[in-house]
Design a protein around this motif. Structure first.
Motif, short mmCIF file in Angstrom:
data_model
loop_
_atom_site.label_atom_id
_atom_site.label_comp_id
_atom_site.label_asym_id
_atom_site.label_seq_id
_atom_site.Cartn_x
_atom_site.Cartn_y
_atom_site.Cartn_z
N TYR B 107 0.83 -1.20 0.00
CA TYR B 107 0.00 0.00 0.00
C TYR B 107 0.86 1.25 0.00
O TYR B 107 0.57 2.22 -0.71
CB TYR B 107 -0.95 0.01 1.20
CG TYR B 107 -2.24 -0.68 0.87
CD1 TYR B 107 -3.25 0.00 0.17
CD2 TYR B 107 -2.45 -1.99 1.24
CE1 TYR B 107 -4.42 -0.65 -0.16
CE2 TYR B 107 -3.62 -2.64 0.93
CZ TYR B 107 -4.62 -1.96 0.23
OH TYR B 107 -5.77 -2.58 -0.10
N CYS B 108 1.93 1.19 0.78
CA CYS B 108 2.83 2.35 0.85
C CYS B 108 3.39 2.65 -0.53
O CYS B 108 3.38 3.80 -1.01
CB CYS B 108 3.96 2.09 1.83
SG CYS B 108 3.43 2.20 3.52
N LEU B 109 3.88 1.59 -1.18
CA LEU B 109 4.46 1.76 -2.51
C LEU B 109 3.43 2.31 -3.48
O LEU B 109 3.71 3.23 -4.25
CB LEU B 109 4.98 0.40 -3.02
CG LEU B 109 6.44 0.09 -2.67
CD1 LEU B 109 6.79 -1.32 -3.10
CD2 LEU B 109 7.35 1.09 -3.38
N LEU B 110 2.23 1.71 -3.42
CA LEU B 110 1.16 2.13 -4.34
C LEU B 110 0.84 3.61 -4.17
O LEU B 110 0.79 4.37 -5.14
CB LEU B 110 -0.10 1.30 -4.09
CG LEU B 110 -0.20 -0.02 -4.87
CD1 LEU B 110 -1.53 -0.70 -4.57
CD2 LEU B 110 -0.06 0.24 -6.37
N LYS B 115 1.00 9.18 -5.88
CA LYS B 115 1.31 10.59 -5.61
C LYS B 115 2.26 11.14 -6.66
O LYS B 115 2.09 12.24 -7.19
CB LYS B 115 1.93 10.75 -4.22
CG LYS B 115 0.91 10.95 -3.11
CD LYS B 115 1.60 11.20 -1.79
CE LYS B 115 0.60 11.20 -0.67
NZ LYS B 115 1.28 11.16 0.63
N ARG B 116 3.29 10.32 -6.96
CA ARG B 116 4.31 10.80 -7.90
C ARG B 116 3.70 11.01 -9.30
O ARG B 116 3.93 12.03 -9.95
CB ARG B 116 5.47 9.80 -7.98
CG ARG B 116 6.75 10.44 -8.49
CD ARG B 116 7.92 9.54 -8.34
NE ARG B 116 7.72 8.31 -9.09
CZ ARG B 116 8.66 7.36 -9.23
NH1 ARG B 116 9.82 7.50 -8.62
NH2 ARG B 116 8.43 6.27 -9.91
N SER B 117 2.90 10.01 -9.73
CA SER B 117 2.31 10.15 -11.08
C SER B 117 1.36 11.34 -11.12
O SER B 117 1.34 12.08 -12.11
CB SER B 117 1.57 8.86 -11.46
OG SER B 117 0.50 8.64 -10.56
N MET B 118 0.66 11.56 -9.99
CA MET B 118 -0.24 12.70 -9.93
C MET B 118 0.54 14.01 -10.04
O MET B 118 0.18 14.92 -10.77
CB MET B 118 -1.05 12.70 -8.63
CG MET B 118 -2.32 11.84 -8.71
SD MET B 118 -3.05 11.65 -7.10
CE MET B 118 -3.80 13.27 -6.97
N ARG B 119 1.68 14.03 -9.31
CA ARG B 119 2.49 15.24 -9.35
C ARG B 119 3.02 15.48 -10.76
O ARG B 119 3.03 16.59 -11.28
CB ARG B 119 3.65 15.12 -8.36
CG ARG B 119 4.24 16.48 -7.98
CD ARG B 119 5.45 16.31 -7.10
NE ARG B 119 5.13 15.67 -5.84
CZ ARG B 119 5.85 14.68 -5.29
NH1 ARG B 119 6.91 14.20 -5.93
NH2 ARG B 119 5.50 14.16 -4.16
N GLN B 120 3.45 14.38 -11.37
CA GLN B 120 3.98 14.50 -12.76
C GLN B 120 2.89 15.03 -13.69
O GLN B 120 3.12 15.91 -14.51
CB GLN B 120 4.47 13.14 -13.23
CG GLN B 120 5.91 12.88 -12.82
CD GLN B 120 6.36 11.49 -13.18
OE1 GLN B 120 5.57 10.67 -13.68
NE2 GLN B 120 7.61 11.20 -12.93
#
Lengths: 294, 132
Positions: B107-110, B115-120
């Protein structure tokens, strides 16, 4: 920020988890250190190491107890020495008359009408000392090695005719002070011995009896002889160093510095200064008052 | 932010446990260890539930205590009966523990990747590089 609903239960759970974990850690550590769970080889090694340590400690105990014994002995020796020194000090104090002395003894009383000369007093004193007197006093003058007993011719009675022969009466003096009659000599020691020393046939009493002098001897149970009151002047010989000697020394020192390499010259210098010192050394008498304590 | 308080609870609990002079007898060491294992399992289960957003405080608390007690009791019972239920408990709780841990990691990884893809995505939108 909104408080999540998992906040309280998680905290409680973590609190209990902490308690349980620390308890378990403690118990486990104790359990692991328990001797019954150790391996046999480890235990054997431990026993060996500990017994070696114990042997070493036992040796140390022996060593230290020996040290303690020697220290105690030495301290005892020192104590004995101290005690003997104290005893000696007490004896010397009595002999020197620096302290009051009490004890049984005799008194020898010489009255006004008895013809007596100061040598008789000295003879009596000597007899008493020989008989083992510890302390003697003459009319409250403590007799010590410094005591002077003499006589002086002075006129104390002005009613006498100045032209008469006995105008100047001989008076006995102790420490240069006239002793008034009756002369009472107190001596501390064995009363019987002291009395016998004076009254044996052909002794001092018999000699004095030839001159019609009969001193009264009384045995006393308790006598008090006071401390020496007179002040003595002691003369000590001390080395006198003239100032020139210092100068010559300084000279020699400067010479040494100058001729540092020439050892022969140095030696001769040293010899010179030595002989110089011997020649220049004088002795000077310096009076020191013993009653003045530094 | 909210992690600080549970951690504080853990530290205070550890301090209390070490400050208490009560010493666990060596006989109960085994049961205590199983209870601790069960508690750890419950705690990780709770964390997993938080991440899965199906957290229920009552379930966690009851599960925590009942699991610990039951695990200890079962081990005791096994000892009485001559069956090594101890190992069964270790196995069961161990497996669950690792499973929980794996899920938490998952879950942490997901969430991190999300979050990262959203930021990108967000950055791309800002710079006009996002092609649609």
């Amino acid at each position: 920020m909104n408080k999540p609903r998992w906040y309280l239960p998680i905290t409680i759970v973590f609190l209990f988890l902490g308690i349980m974990l620390s308890l378990q850690f403690q118990a486990q550590t104790r359990y692991a250190n328990d001797l019954t769970l150790q391996k046999t080889e480890n235990l054997i090694a431990m026993v060996r190491g500990l017994s070696e340590k114990r042997q070493k400690l036992a040796l140390e105990i022996i060593d230290l107890s020996n040290q303690l014994r020697s220290q105690l002995e030495s301290s005892q020796d020192e104590q004995k020495l101290l005690e003997s020194i104290q005893l000696e000090t007490e004896k010397l104090e009595i002999v020197n008359g620096t302290v009051e002395h009490k004890g049984p003894g005799i008194t020898v009383t010489i009255e006004d009408y008895m013809p007596i000369y100061y040598t008789d007093i000295l003879n009596i004193l000597n007899e008493l000392w020989n008989a083992g007197a510890e302390a003697i006093s003459i009319n409250e003058h403590r007799v010590t090695s410094h005591t002077t007993i003499s006589s002086v011719k002075i006129n104390l009675n002005t009613e006498r005719n100045p032209l008469s022969e006995d105008f100047y009466m001989p008076y006995i003096t102790v420490n240069h002070r006239v002793v008034e009659y009756p002369i009472v000599m107190k001596a501390i020691g064995d009363p019987n011995n002291l009395e016998k020393a004076l009254t044996f046939p052909g002794g001092i009493m018999d000699k004095l009896a030839l001159f019609d002098t009969y001193p009264v001897i009384t045995k006393m149970e308790e006598l008090i002889i006071p401390a020496d009151q007179s002040s003595h002047i002691h003369f000590f010989v001390s080395e006198y160093k003239p100032e020139e000697e210092e100068a010559s020394k300084n000279n020699a020192d400067s010479k040494k510095e100058n001729n540092a390499k020439n050892t022969n010259a140095k030696n001769t210098n040293a010899k010179d200064s030595n002989t110089l010192r011997l020649e220049k050394t004088r002795t000077k008498l310096i009076p020191i008052n013993p009653n003045k304590k530094p | 932010m909210w992690l600080v308080l549970p951690l504080l609870g853990l530290i205070i609990g550890a301090y209390l446990g070490s400050a208490v002079t009560f010493q666990l007898p060596a006989v109960y060491l085994k049961y205590m260890s199983i209870a601790v294992l069960a508690s750890l399992d419950s705690v990780f289960g709770g964390i997993k539930a938080i991440l899965e957003e199906k957290f229920d405080g009552t379930i966690l608390l009851t599960g925590f205590f009942s699991n610990a007690l039951l695990a200890a009791l079962l081990t005791y019972l096994g000892d009485r009966l001559g069956v090594d239920l101890y190992y069964a408990a270790i196995f069961a709780f161990g497996v669950r523990l690792f499973h929980n841990l794996a899920t938490i990691r998952h879950y942490c990884l997901l969430s991190f990747r999300k979050k990262r893809s959203m930021r990108q995505e967000y950055d791309g939108m800002r710079h006009g590089e996002y092609d649609e």
